[in-house]
Scaffold this active site. Structure first.
Site, PDB file in Angstrom:
ATOM      1  N   LYS A 154      -0.478  -7.893   5.840  1.00  0.00           N
ATOM      2  CA  LYS A 154      -0.994  -9.203   5.467  1.00  0.00           C
ATOM      3  C   LYS A 154      -2.305  -8.985   4.723  1.00  0.00           C
ATOM      4  O   LYS A 154      -3.099  -8.118   5.072  1.00  0.00           O
ATOM      5  CB  LYS A 154      -1.228 -10.029   6.738  1.00  0.00           C
ATOM      6  CG  LYS A 154      -1.776 -11.405   6.461  1.00  0.00           C
ATOM      7  CD  LYS A 154      -0.997 -12.463   7.233  1.00  0.00           C
ATOM      8  CE  LYS A 154      -1.358 -13.860   6.745  1.00  0.00           C
ATOM      9  NZ  LYS A 154      -0.404 -14.382   5.745  1.00  0.00           N
ATOM     10  N   GLU A 193      -8.130   2.571   7.890  1.00  0.00           N
ATOM     11  CA  GLU A 193      -7.808   3.979   7.673  1.00  0.00           C
ATOM     12  C   GLU A 193      -8.788   4.810   8.467  1.00  0.00           C
ATOM     13  O   GLU A 193      -9.844   4.314   8.853  1.00  0.00           O
ATOM     14  CB  GLU A 193      -8.014   4.362   6.194  1.00  0.00           C
ATOM     15  CG  GLU A 193      -7.041   3.732   5.244  1.00  0.00           C
ATOM     16  CD  GLU A 193      -7.393   4.003   3.797  1.00  0.00           C
ATOM     17  OE1 GLU A 193      -8.176   4.917   3.515  1.00  0.00           O
ATOM     18  OE2 GLU A 193      -6.874   3.274   2.942  1.00  0.00           O
ATOM     19  N   ARG A 243     -13.324  13.566   7.810  1.00  0.00           N
ATOM     20  CA  ARG A 243     -14.324  14.469   7.215  1.00  0.00           C
ATOM     21  C   ARG A 243     -15.724  13.914   7.469  1.00  0.00           C
ATOM     22  O   ARG A 243     -15.863  12.792   7.939  1.00  0.00           O
ATOM     23  CB  ARG A 243     -14.103  14.521   5.694  1.00  0.00           C
ATOM     24  CG  ARG A 243     -14.237  13.135   5.074  1.00  0.00           C
ATOM     25  CD  ARG A 243     -14.272  13.123   3.564  1.00  0.00           C
ATOM     26  NE  ARG A 243     -14.615  11.802   3.064  1.00  0.00           N
ATOM     27  CZ  ARG A 243     -13.766  10.794   2.868  1.00  0.00           C
ATOM     28  NH1 ARG A 243     -12.481  10.939   3.157  1.00  0.00           N
ATOM     29  NH2 ARG A 243     -14.191   9.632   2.409  1.00  0.00           N
ATOM     30  N   LYS A 303       0.829  -1.204   0.000  1.00  0.00           N
ATOM     31  CA  LYS A 303       0.000   0.000   0.000  1.00  0.00           C
ATOM     32  C   LYS A 303       0.863   1.253   0.000  1.00  0.00           C
ATOM     33  O   LYS A 303       1.976   1.252   0.528  1.00  0.00           O
ATOM     34  CB  LYS A 303      -0.891   0.033   1.244  1.00  0.00           C
ATOM     35  CG  LYS A 303      -1.890  -1.103   1.341  1.00  0.00           C
ATOM     36  CD  LYS A 303      -2.794  -0.925   2.554  1.00  0.00           C
ATOM     37  CE  LYS A 303      -3.879  -1.996   2.556  1.00  0.00           C
ATOM     38  NZ  LYS A 303      -4.862  -1.752   3.638  1.00  0.00           N
ATOM     39  N   ARG A 311     -26.747   5.304  -3.584  1.00  0.00           N
ATOM     40  CA  ARG A 311     -26.175   6.472  -4.269  1.00  0.00           C
ATOM     41  C   ARG A 311     -26.610   6.445  -5.735  1.00  0.00           C
ATOM     42  O   ARG A 311     -26.356   5.451  -6.438  1.00  0.00           O
ATOM     43  CB  ARG A 311     -24.657   6.424  -4.234  1.00  0.00           C
ATOM     44  CG  ARG A 311     -24.081   6.550  -2.861  1.00  0.00           C
ATOM     45  CD  ARG A 311     -22.599   6.816  -2.977  1.00  0.00           C
ATOM     46  NE  ARG A 311     -21.944   6.643  -1.687  1.00  0.00           N
ATOM     47  CZ  ARG A 311     -20.681   6.990  -1.477  1.00  0.00           C
ATOM     48  NH1 ARG A 311     -19.943   7.483  -2.456  1.00  0.00           N
ATOM     49  NH2 ARG A 311     -20.141   6.815  -0.296  1.00  0.00           N
ATOM     50  N   GLU A 332     -12.323   3.312   9.679  1.00  0.00           N
ATOM     51  CA  GLU A 332     -12.647   2.171   8.806  1.00  0.00           C
ATOM     52  C   GLU A 332     -11.996   0.895   9.326  1.00  0.00           C
ATOM     53  O   GLU A 332     -10.815   0.898   9.682  1.00  0.00           O
ATOM     54  CB  GLU A 332     -12.089   2.385   7.386  1.00  0.00           C
ATOM     55  CG  GLU A 332     -12.680   3.503   6.613  1.00  0.00           C
ATOM     56  CD  GLU A 332     -12.123   3.547   5.182  1.00  0.00           C
ATOM     57  OE1 GLU A 332     -12.557   4.419   4.436  1.00  0.00           O
ATOM     58  OE2 GLU A 332     -11.255   2.730   4.813  1.00  0.00           O
ATOM     59  N   LYS A 392     -18.347   3.439  -3.228  1.00  0.00           N
ATOM     60  CA  LYS A 392     -19.466   2.798  -2.549  1.00  0.00           C
ATOM     61  C   LYS A 392     -20.762   3.067  -3.310  1.00  0.00           C
ATOM     62  O   LYS A 392     -20.959   4.156  -3.843  1.00  0.00           O
ATOM     63  CB  LYS A 392     -19.588   3.353  -1.120  1.00  0.00           C
ATOM     64  CG  LYS A 392     -18.363   3.028  -0.273  1.00  0.00           C
ATOM     65  CD  LYS A 392     -18.323   3.835   0.991  1.00  0.00           C
ATOM     66  CE  LYS A 392     -17.020   3.557   1.744  1.00  0.00           C
ATOM     67  NZ  LYS A 392     -16.785   4.548   2.799  1.00  0.00           N
TER      68      LYS A 392
HETATM   69  C1  MV4 Z   1      -6.936  -4.187   2.569  1.00  0.00           C
HETATM   70  C2  MV4 Z   1      -7.659  -5.302   2.078  1.00  0.00           C
HETATM   71  C3  MV4 Z   1      -7.249  -6.548   2.467  1.00  0.00           C
HETATM   72  N1  MV4 Z   1      -6.178  -6.702   3.269  1.00  0.00           N
HETATM   73  N2  MV4 Z   1      -5.878  -4.398   3.372  1.00  0.00           N
HETATM   74  C4  MV4 Z   1      -9.235  -0.854   0.036  1.00  0.00           C
HETATM   75  C5  MV4 Z   1      -9.375   0.592   0.291  1.00  0.00           C
HETATM   76  C6  MV4 Z   1      -8.486   0.924   1.401  1.00  0.00           C
HETATM   77  N3  MV4 Z   1      -9.246   1.650   2.388  1.00  0.00           N
HETATM   78  C7  MV4 Z   1      -7.954  -0.357   1.927  1.00  0.00           C
HETATM   79  N4  MV4 Z   1      -8.524  -1.403   1.132  1.00  0.00           N
HETATM   80  C8  MV4 Z   1      -8.285  -2.702   1.409  1.00  0.00           C
HETATM   81  N5  MV4 Z   1      -7.255  -2.943   2.246  1.00  0.00           N
HETATM   82  C9  MV4 Z   1      -5.519  -5.631   3.687  1.00  0.00           C
HETATM   83  N6  MV4 Z   1      -4.435  -5.800   4.464  1.00  0.00           N
HETATM   84  C10 MV4 Z   1      -8.730  -5.072   1.233  1.00  0.00           C
HETATM   85  C11 MV4 Z   1      -9.045  -3.774   0.873  1.00  0.00           C
HETATM   86  C12 MV4 Z   1     -10.111  -3.688  -0.081  1.00  0.00           C
HETATM   87  C13 MV4 Z   1     -11.317  -3.146   0.234  1.00  0.00           C
HETATM   88  C14 MV4 Z   1     -11.552  -2.597   1.478  1.00  0.00           C
HETATM   89  C15 MV4 Z   1     -12.757  -2.063   1.776  1.00  0.00           C
HETATM   90  C16 MV4 Z   1     -13.757  -2.064   0.816  1.00  0.00           C
HETATM   91  C17 MV4 Z   1     -13.546  -2.563  -0.426  1.00  0.00           C
HETATM   92  C18 MV4 Z   1     -12.331  -3.109  -0.744  1.00  0.00           C
HETATM   93  C19 MV4 Z   1     -12.146  -3.642  -2.001  1.00  0.00           C
HETATM   94  C20 MV4 Z   1     -10.953  -4.170  -2.301  1.00  0.00           C
HETATM   95  C21 MV4 Z   1      -9.934  -4.178  -1.357  1.00  0.00           C
END
Ligand code: MV4
Length: 454
Positions: free
Chosen positions: A201, A288, A292, A158, A337, A275, A237
């Site tokens: 992970k 995260e 806002r 990331k 939405r 989140e 979303k």
């Molecule tokens: C992740 C994950 C799986 N494992 N981190 C997507 C947006 C960002 N906020 C972080 N995200 C993700 N992080 C780990 N370690 C999967 C996602 C992710 C996801 C998260 C929330 C809603 C939709 C998503 C779609 C794909 C991946």
């Protein structure tokens, strides 16, 4: 309380803030671009100032002009809405230096949460569970690969400056790691001007569950339960709901307490969202924090009965929170939405003139929109044109209400996502609550299979 609030945004959220100000008896000023002269936020505000051409870079992101507009009109506070300047720490700083209250967290709080590595570290230090991963950003590919081996594949690479899913890569083995790390680095540098990366992970088949929080200037924070936002397409979303079908009151209390611990550790001021990924085994992990008010905030308002925007303004003015601890999700709320996009054409934006606009109504149906008959959807901004938020005593009833509201929503002249939203609401997996972040991918895959077979 404030003398006058300037709203540095457009569309439905600008109107939403105007309504909150009206209820508080505060006059409003809006800024707008040349493309938004006929927008309802301009017509409904006490004052409006045109600050530049259509491109956001020259209008809604033009900090000197926004500050000048506030100074000329005597606005002593600025509400940034969402998007645009809402999470820009320099803007928050400039507001404060100009003696204008930024309705939101401090610049430092925005900066900490904008740096995803710092956010992770801050939350972990406050005792919030984080996904196993690297403690710091890692510049060197070899050090990163060794960290990934330690964590165990598959991993997620990331961007430290990322968020919202931008610049992420999944590496399933050491042999493909170096290549993916290199790609992520180039992409992060191009997108954010910052190539710092970190590793976590990979958590598969999880739900996206977020906790609404708000803090005041007296170091008190509260949570207002969760929203389930698993129905997403390319990190946009489409449908959000509260409560989550996967969260009971015990889990809500645990996730909520974790979120409040996190924000109280930094004396967070304002509305925010923590989140989490919620795994199938019930474990939750911090992802995260958004500093806002979010697009989907009405879901929480309808499920709890609290007005988050009024509360944001009150805490920015230094008042103590009027929300007690232990807020409950009394009702079930669902937001759909509606975007001016063509779902049959890969969700391509569909700007243009709205010929007919009949929004639904009745008990438990709320429509947040800036659109009206004859309104022209400009091509310059995001394509959200309305949000339908329904409330009912049970999830089944809320789904039925949402379904009927979408049936009665007439929009002609532009393509909208309404037909697609109806398909999701009708889907047996959505009805049973069996959803995760891959729901729409699966729906699409099955549709393509069906088309090939048929
Ligand atoms: C992740 C994950 C799986 N494992 N981190 C997507 C947006 C960002 N906020 C972080 N995200 C993700 N992080 C780990 N370690 C999967 C996602 C992710 C996801 C998260 C929330 C809603 C939709 C998503 C779609 C794909 C991946």
């Amino acid at each position: 309380m404030f003398e006058r609030v300037l709203i540095a945004n457009r569309g439905e959220i600008a109107l939403r803030v105007i309504r909150a100000c009206r209820e508080l008896g505060i006059p409003t000023v809006v800024v707008h671009s040349e493309a938004d002269r006929d927008s309802l936020h301009v017509l409904f505000s006490d004052e409006a100032i045109c600050i530049g051409p259509p491109a956001a870079q020259h209008s809604y992101l033009n900090i000197p002009r926004i500050i000048a507009a506030a100074e000329i009109t005597g606005a002593d506070a600025i509400h940034p809405g969402y998007g645009f300047l809402a999470e820009n720490p320099e803007f928050a700083e400039i507001c404060e230096r100009s003696n204008i209250t930024f309705i939101g967290p401090t610049a430092e709080q925005i900066r900490t949460m904008g740096d995803k590595v710092a956010a992770r570290r801050t939350m972990a230090a406050a005792g919030v569970p984080v996904i196993p991963g690297s403690e710091n950003a890692i510049a060197d590919v070899r050090a990163a690969r060794e960290a990934a081996e330690e964590i165990g594949f598959p991993v997620m690479i990331k961007a430290a400056a990322g968020g919202g899913g931008k610049g992420m890569r999944i590496a399933r083995s050491a042999s493909e790691f170096d290549r993916l790390f290199g790609m992520a680095k180039v992409e992060a540098d191009a997108a954010f001007g910052n190539d710092a990366l970190y590793i976590e992970k990979l958590l598969e088949d999880a739900r996206h569950v977020e906790i609404q929080v708000i803090g005041d200037r007296h170091s008190r924070g509260v949570h207002l339960g969760e929203r389930d936002c698993s129905i997403q397409r390319r990190h946009q979303k489409l449908i959000e709901e509260a409560p989550s079908p996967a969260v009971d009151s015990q889990l809500r209390a645990r996730m909520g307490d974790a979120a409040v611990r996190g924000i109280e550790a930094i004396s967070y001021v304002g509305a925010g969202t923590v989140e989490f990924l919620l795994a199938r085994d019930g474990q939750f992990y911090f992802l995260e924090m958004n500093t806002r008010i979010q697009v989907e905030h009405p879901v929480t308002e309808e499920a709890t009965g609290y007005d988050l925007v009024k509360e944001q303004i009150a805490v920015a003015a230094g008042e103590p929170l009027s929300i007690p601890d232990g807020v409950e999700l009394r009702d079930h709320a669902i937001e759909c939405r509606i975007n001016a996009e063509d779902p049959d054409n890969d969700f391509r934006p569909s700007p243009g003139r709205i010929e007919t606009f009949h929004p639904p109504g009745g008990p438990g149906v709320r429509v947040d929109t800036h659109v009206y008959d004859g309104y022209i959807v400009p091509p310059f901004y995001d394509s959200l044109i309305a949000k339908v938020i329904v409330r009912a005593g049970t999830r089944d009833w809320a789904i039925e209400r949402a379904r009927l509201a979408l049936d009665m929503f007439v929009i002609e002249g532009v393509h909208t996502t309404i037909p697609f939203l109806k398909k999701v609401l009708d889907h047996p997996d959505f009805r049973s609550g069996d959803i995760d972040t891959h729901f729409l991918d699966r729906m699409r895959a099955r549709r393509l299979e069906g088309a090939a077979a048929g």
